[in-house]
Design a protein around this motif. Sequence first.
Motif, PDB file in Angstrom:
ATOM      1  N   UNK A 236      -2.096  41.020 -27.242  1.00  0.00           N
ATOM      2  CA  UNK A 236      -2.904  40.159 -28.387  1.00  0.00           C
ATOM      3  C   UNK A 236      -3.632  38.963 -27.608  1.00  0.00           C
ATOM      4  N   UNK A 237      -3.394  38.410 -26.600  1.00  0.00           N
ATOM      5  CA  UNK A 237      -4.016  37.427 -25.864  1.00  0.00           C
ATOM      6  C   UNK A 237      -5.245  38.126 -25.082  1.00  0.00           C
ATOM      7  N   UNK A 238      -4.964  39.193 -24.625  1.00  0.00           N
ATOM      8  CA  UNK A 238      -6.026  39.842 -23.849  1.00  0.00           C
ATOM      9  C   UNK A 238      -7.012  40.289 -24.700  1.00  0.00           C
ATOM     10  N   UNK A 239      -6.549  41.135 -25.916  1.00  0.00           N
ATOM     11  CA  UNK A 239      -7.778  41.609 -26.737  1.00  0.00           C
ATOM     12  C   UNK A 239      -8.632  40.352 -27.489  1.00  0.00           C
TER      13      UNK A 239
ATOM     14  N   UNK B 225     -12.350  40.387 -26.467  1.00  0.00           N
ATOM     15  CA  UNK B 225     -13.651  40.393 -27.782  1.00  0.00           C
ATOM     16  C   UNK B 225     -14.474  39.034 -27.618  1.00  0.00           C
ATOM     17  N   UNK B 226     -13.828  37.925 -27.183  1.00  0.00           N
ATOM     18  CA  UNK B 226     -14.730  36.770 -27.072  1.00  0.00           C
ATOM     19  C   UNK B 226     -15.831  36.825 -26.036  1.00  0.00           C
ATOM     20  N   UNK B 227     -15.570  37.613 -25.032  1.00  0.00           N
ATOM     21  CA  UNK B 227     -16.374  37.633 -23.744  1.00  0.00           C
ATOM     22  C   UNK B 227     -17.319  38.896 -23.981  1.00  0.00           C
ATOM     23  N   UNK B 228     -16.920  39.824 -24.613  1.00  0.00           N
ATOM     24  CA  UNK B 228     -17.668  41.138 -24.967  1.00  0.00           C
ATOM     25  C   UNK B 228     -18.624  41.118 -25.946  1.00  0.00           C
ATOM     26  N   UNK B 229     -18.162  40.525 -27.144  1.00  0.00           N
ATOM     27  CA  UNK B 229     -18.997  40.593 -28.359  1.00  0.00           C
ATOM     28  C   UNK B 229     -18.759  41.554 -29.160  1.00  0.00           C
TER      29      UNK B 229
ATOM     30  N   UNK C  95     -15.777  43.216 -21.069  1.00  0.00           N
ATOM     31  CA  UNK C  95     -15.703  41.908 -19.970  1.00  0.00           C
ATOM     32  C   UNK C  95     -14.526  41.285 -20.539  1.00  0.00           C
ATOM     33  N   UNK C  96     -13.636  41.029 -19.468  1.00  0.00           N
ATOM     34  CA  UNK C  96     -12.283  39.877 -19.790  1.00  0.00           C
ATOM     35  C   UNK C  96     -12.154  39.118 -18.437  1.00  0.00           C
ATOM     36  N   UNK C  97     -11.085  38.355 -18.803  1.00  0.00           N
ATOM     37  CA  UNK C  97     -10.982  37.324 -17.667  1.00  0.00           C
ATOM     38  C   UNK C  97     -10.053  37.866 -16.708  1.00  0.00           C
ATOM     39  N   UNK C  98     -10.526  37.649 -15.402  1.00  0.00           N
ATOM     40  CA  UNK C  98      -9.935  38.183 -14.358  1.00  0.00           C
ATOM     41  C   UNK C  98      -8.411  37.743 -14.234  1.00  0.00           C
ATOM     42  N   UNK C  99      -8.224  36.476 -14.360  1.00  0.00           N
ATOM     43  CA  UNK C  99      -6.977  35.991 -14.199  1.00  0.00           C
ATOM     44  C   UNK C  99      -6.010  36.322 -15.224  1.00  0.00           C
ATOM     45  N   UNK C 100      -6.414  36.686 -16.501  1.00  0.00           N
ATOM     46  CA  UNK C 100      -5.688  37.113 -17.358  1.00  0.00           C
ATOM     47  C   UNK C 100      -5.409  38.782 -17.208  1.00  0.00           C
TER      48      UNK C 100
ATOM     49  N   UNK D 211     -10.861  47.720 -17.866  1.00  0.00           N
ATOM     50  CA  UNK D 211     -11.332  47.085 -18.958  1.00  0.00           C
ATOM     51  C   UNK D 211     -11.602  48.262 -20.143  1.00  0.00           C
ATOM     52  N   UNK D 212     -12.032  49.592 -19.716  1.00  0.00           N
ATOM     53  CA  UNK D 212     -12.164  50.409 -20.678  1.00  0.00           C
ATOM     54  C   UNK D 212     -11.009  50.838 -21.456  1.00  0.00           C
TER      55      UNK D 212
END
Length: 494
Positions: free
Chosen positions: A173-176, A180-184, A145-150, A358-359
């Motif tokens: 790097x920002x996207x990872x 990571x923060x949203x996915x766990x 799961x990631x930010x739509x905006x990003x 996102x996969x």
Amino acid sequence: MPLAGRSALRRIAARGTAMAIGAAMAVIAGLSAAPSVHASPSATGALRWAPCDDPAQPGAECATLSVPVDWAHPGGPRLDLAVARRKATDPGARVGSMVFGPGGPGDSGVDMVVGRISRFSPEVRRRFDIVSFDPRGVGRSNPVTCSDDLLAERPSPELTSQADFDATMAYNRRLRADCRARTGPVFDHLDTAQTVRDLDALRAALGERKLTFHGSSYGTLLGAQYAETYPRRLRALVLESVMDHSVRSTRDFLQSEAATAEDSFQEFVKWCDGAADCALHRRDVRTVWQRLLAQAGRGELENPSKPGTSLSSSDLVNKIAFRKFYQADYAGLATAIAEMDASKPMPASPISIAPLPPATPVFCSDWHLPVRDYQEYASLVAMMNTTAPDLPYLLPIHMTAACLGAPTANPQHRLKARGAPPILLSNALHDPATGYSWAVSVARQLGRSGVLLTYEGHGHGSVTNGPCMENAVDRYLTDLAVPPPGTRCPAVPS
């Protein structure tokens, strides 16, 4: 993959495409709403089956299987894998369970069992419980799961300078970090080596002493690595549209992908030259195609599925042509090209870059494809454009750019599956995503265990393409009878 809405958080059940890479990567569309998975395994690890929550598709059962997030630390955090099955239609003739390994990466095995069971032959459905799952990080199994905006800010893979290269590395790097923060914690354990352990846990939960497995496209990587890890726990293994995980260098990987895609374009042109029902018959197909590519590059080509919006040259290649190559739908591609060529150019408009699914981190965790700097990147793009002049900016270069700087937990290596039983590999001669040469290479790596069944036709996927292919695969799965070495099956009309 189009993303709707502007919310900062969205749970996405992503399907891969399917270009292989390999196959898996040519499809870049989001999953539709899917059946929920109700049940949990008991304390003993058995699966508790319950009807899937989809009244339009009766007969499928769903469950969940609890597995460690990191198999190196089995006592740590856990996640639930979504599992589905359809029981054998002839219980008296049942052989056991056959697990299907979905492609992508990002395809849902649960969706396959619930809604697309016709993908399997009647004989396999009669003799086996068909079982599949959403791999970790996909669909209902703790999806990335990631930010739509990003995601919407993804830089174009058409880099023009070292500054563009550095900006892409910074964006990755920002996207990872965001994903990571949203996915766990599972975000750092998405590689196929971890999924191999999940698959063996599923085998045990199904009560199967040995695994019967059919992997397609990206699922062949899972099947091959299972054979490598647990060769003596394998009953039968079908690898359909085969990925070769021994291709080590970034250049070799991209060149092989470009060559197999260009082969499909050449086959399309050849078909159109000889088929009176081709919508471009007696026209110079390449000239028409190049004209559309130029229009798309200027933002002047209207998207046939979204009137009033422009279609980028990358989407023309990957979402129009490549998807038709997957299905060997040359007539459909010719019609689509003719209709776009007949339409009036739009006023030039900005060209958007579609977010990758996102996969993508699953792919990045399995493929080490380093690029030192912009100069090397530009040379790789030039090589691909030379190899596939009709198909610029194929999806593999997008994936390579998206993986820049990413750690790789399960890098490429030659396959070693000593002690494995006979393994059946199936590949079309003209597969746009997983080229025939990959299947030949993997069969050689398997040595005496590898038996290659050749489909003398086109498209991504081949096991049910005509009675020759279907009967050979059915006999292997049910009776463990492998076809003679060098068996080839004729192409059937699409």
